[in-house]
Enzyme design. Sequence first.
Site, PDB file in Angstrom:
ATOM      1  N   ARG A 162       0.832  -1.214   0.000  1.00  0.00           N
ATOM      2  CA  ARG A 162       0.000   0.000   0.000  1.00  0.00           C
ATOM      3  C   ARG A 162       0.870   1.269   0.000  1.00  0.00           C
ATOM      4  NH1 ARG A 162      -3.040  -3.641  -0.695  1.00  0.00           N
ATOM      5  NH2 ARG A 162      -5.183  -3.820   0.097  1.00  0.00           N
ATOM      6  N   SER A 234     -10.410  -0.583   3.404  1.00  0.00           N
ATOM      7  CA  SER A 234      -9.636  -0.782   4.636  1.00  0.00           C
ATOM      8  C   SER A 234      -9.174   0.569   5.151  1.00  0.00           C
ATOM      9  CB  SER A 234      -8.395  -1.631   4.363  1.00  0.00           C
ATOM     10  OG  SER A 234      -8.743  -2.869   3.815  1.00  0.00           O
ATOM     11  N   GLU A 330      -4.422   3.646   6.466  1.00  0.00           N
ATOM     12  CA  GLU A 330      -4.131   3.447   5.046  1.00  0.00           C
ATOM     13  C   GLU A 330      -4.722   4.618   4.263  1.00  0.00           C
ATOM     14  OE1 GLU A 330      -6.043   1.456   1.695  1.00  0.00           O
ATOM     15  OE2 GLU A 330      -5.480  -0.361   2.801  1.00  0.00           O
TER      16      GLU A 330
HETATM   17  N1  EPU Z   1     -10.752 -10.759  10.205  1.00  0.00           N
HETATM   18  C1  EPU Z   1     -11.490 -10.877  11.362  1.00  0.00           C
HETATM   19  N2  EPU Z   1     -12.483  -9.971  11.586  1.00  0.00           N
HETATM   20  C2  EPU Z   1     -12.767  -8.984  10.708  1.00  0.00           C
HETATM   21  C3  EPU Z   1     -12.017  -8.856   9.519  1.00  0.00           C
HETATM   22  C4  EPU Z   1     -10.997  -9.772   9.280  1.00  0.00           C
HETATM   23  O1  EPU Z   1     -11.242 -11.756  12.172  1.00  0.00           O
HETATM   24  O2  EPU Z   1     -13.692  -8.219  10.982  1.00  0.00           O
HETATM   25  C5  EPU Z   1      -9.702 -11.762   9.920  1.00  0.00           C
HETATM   26  C6  EPU Z   1     -10.199 -12.744   8.856  1.00  0.00           C
HETATM   27  O3  EPU Z   1     -10.875 -13.801   9.417  1.00  0.00           O
HETATM   28  C7  EPU Z   1      -8.913 -13.184   8.198  1.00  0.00           C
HETATM   29  C8  EPU Z   1      -8.033 -11.969   8.302  1.00  0.00           C
HETATM   30  O4  EPU Z   1      -8.580 -11.139   9.318  1.00  0.00           O
HETATM   31  O5  EPU Z   1      -8.305 -14.215   8.941  1.00  0.00           O
HETATM   32  C9  EPU Z   1      -7.885 -11.228   6.989  1.00  0.00           C
HETATM   33  O6  EPU Z   1      -9.135 -10.708   6.563  1.00  0.00           O
HETATM   34  P1  EPU Z   1      -9.464 -10.451   5.025  1.00  0.00           P
HETATM   35  O7  EPU Z   1      -9.101 -11.649   4.244  1.00  0.00           O
HETATM   36  O8  EPU Z   1     -10.838  -9.926   4.938  1.00  0.00           O
HETATM   37  O9  EPU Z   1      -8.417  -9.375   4.559  1.00  0.00           O
HETATM   38  P2  EPU Z   1      -7.849  -8.062   5.246  1.00  0.00           P
HETATM   39  O10 EPU Z   1      -6.452  -8.317   5.695  1.00  0.00           O
HETATM   40  O11 EPU Z   1      -8.800  -7.576   6.274  1.00  0.00           O
HETATM   41  C10 EPU Z   1      -6.804  -7.143   3.017  1.00  0.00           C
HETATM   42  C11 EPU Z   1      -6.777  -5.836   2.300  1.00  0.00           C
HETATM   43  C12 EPU Z   1      -8.086  -5.617   1.529  1.00  0.00           C
HETATM   44  C13 EPU Z   1      -8.235  -6.763   0.542  1.00  0.00           C
HETATM   45  C14 EPU Z   1      -8.239  -8.084   1.310  1.00  0.00           C
HETATM   46  C15 EPU Z   1      -8.271  -9.272   0.384  1.00  0.00           C
HETATM   47  C16 EPU Z   1      -5.335  -4.380   3.600  1.00  0.00           C
HETATM   48  C17 EPU Z   1      -5.242  -3.209   4.528  1.00  0.00           C
HETATM   49  N3  EPU Z   1      -6.565  -4.755   3.245  1.00  0.00           N
HETATM   50  O12 EPU Z   1      -7.833  -7.048   4.013  1.00  0.00           O
HETATM   51  O13 EPU Z   1      -7.968  -4.408   0.804  1.00  0.00           O
HETATM   52  O14 EPU Z   1      -9.442  -6.633  -0.198  1.00  0.00           O
HETATM   53  O15 EPU Z   1      -7.015  -8.196   2.104  1.00  0.00           O
HETATM   54  O16 EPU Z   1      -7.035  -9.410  -0.261  1.00  0.00           O
HETATM   55  O17 EPU Z   1      -4.300  -4.924   3.209  1.00  0.00           O
HETATM   56  C18 EPU Z   1      -8.443  -2.091   0.852  1.00  0.00           C
HETATM   57  O18 EPU Z   1      -7.226  -1.920   0.804  1.00  0.00           O
HETATM   58  O19 EPU Z   1      -9.257  -1.135   0.882  1.00  0.00           O
HETATM   59  C19 EPU Z   1      -8.954  -3.438   0.906  1.00  0.00           C
HETATM   60  C20 EPU Z   1     -10.241  -3.721   1.038  1.00  0.00           C
END
Ligand code: EPU
Length: 334
Positions: A162, A234, A330
């Site tokens: 990012r 995010s 972010e």
């Molecule tokens: N999780 C929770 N509770 C929540 C949200 C997430 O426990 O409320 C846990 C999930 O169970 C999982 C982990 O956190 O084990 C990761 O969650 P998720 O796969 O939804 O991805 P993320 O790390 O929350 C990142 C990016 C997103 C992108 C997704 C999918 C960042 C800051 N965010 O989110 O990007 O869509 O991976 O690749 O890196 C964005 O940048 O705006 C964005 C949406």
Amino acid sequence: MQIQSSFSLKNFNTFGIDQTAEAFVSVETETALKEVLSLKEYPCKFILGGGSNLLLTRSIEGLTIHVNTKGIRVITETEETVTIEAMAGENWHEFVQWSIEQGYGGMENLSLIPGNVGTASIQNIGAYGVELKDIFVSCSAIAMHDLHEKDFNLKEATFGYRSSIFKTSVKGKYVITRLRVCLTKSNHKLNTAYGAIKEALEDLEETPKNIAAAVVSIRQSKLPDPKEIGNSGSFFKNPVVSLSHYKELQKQHSTIPSYPINKEQVKIPAGWLIDSLGFKGYRKGDAGVHKKQALVLVNYGSATGKEILALAQTIQHRVKEDFDISLEAEVNII
Ligand code: EPU
């Protein structure tokens, strides 16, 4: 080209925050962009793309320039690959859909990311195992101070998680005008490692089109549509911590997830940290934490930027207190 004063930016930021620009202009050509960049009566200029990574906590002084240049074209192609150039004002998802319709591969995992083509490079947008840097060839930009044009290749763009040169050493110095990406016409390098994609695909063939549809359905099921509930995706970056810090945390929180970065560091999902503190679905006035994804802060209607920021700070404070982790926003906070 018309400069409007005291212009509401409510429809120009996906959080839907009602702040004003002292002066506002939308440009549809690069010539017009250069013209407004050279206006001496506005020493202060603010560049606005899709407004999808922006939290406005105050009005914007000077001239806000909305980059609305359009166009997508093929610039070179071989049997297997094609290089496409898109103008900064193209909507990112429409660009992805266009590429899918042509049968090209490379952008399918980046479907439905809000924002425009020009700003995609600034934060190296990414989702489901793919980042912009994986398809990036170069981007063109205009320098704010003397209007010279410069191309940034992959090395110069210095992409990170990012992050890019446009968020670091040349922050606020250039306006990105065009993006060039290299896509595949055959032998697609598809990325379905992300578990949810495989589930959403079910028995469908792994093609760019089917993966794009799977990503759209995953995002729609978890992330709020900014047209319905204001948000900026995010809000925080996923923090990177030392392995020893992570092991300490694991003693108290046995289910804490992590992704390896290198031998000494891991990345922890900020969404998990925020969720485990009980913030998911939390609401104060019109500022809240999304019900299905704790990493997304939302505006239910008339929250101010300051209210969303106060909520973000409360979350940062609690995460620091309980996990000794500093969450970094972010989203660009103005
Ligand atoms: N999780 C929770 N509770 C929540 C949200 C997430 O426990 O409320 C846990 C999930 O169970 C999982 C982990 O956190 O084990 C990761 O969650 P998720 O796969 O939804 O991805 P993320 O790390 O929350 C990142 C990016 C997103 C992108 C997704 C999918 C960042 C800051 N965010 O989110 O990007 O869509 O991976 O690749 O890196 C964005 O940048 O705006 C964005 C949406």
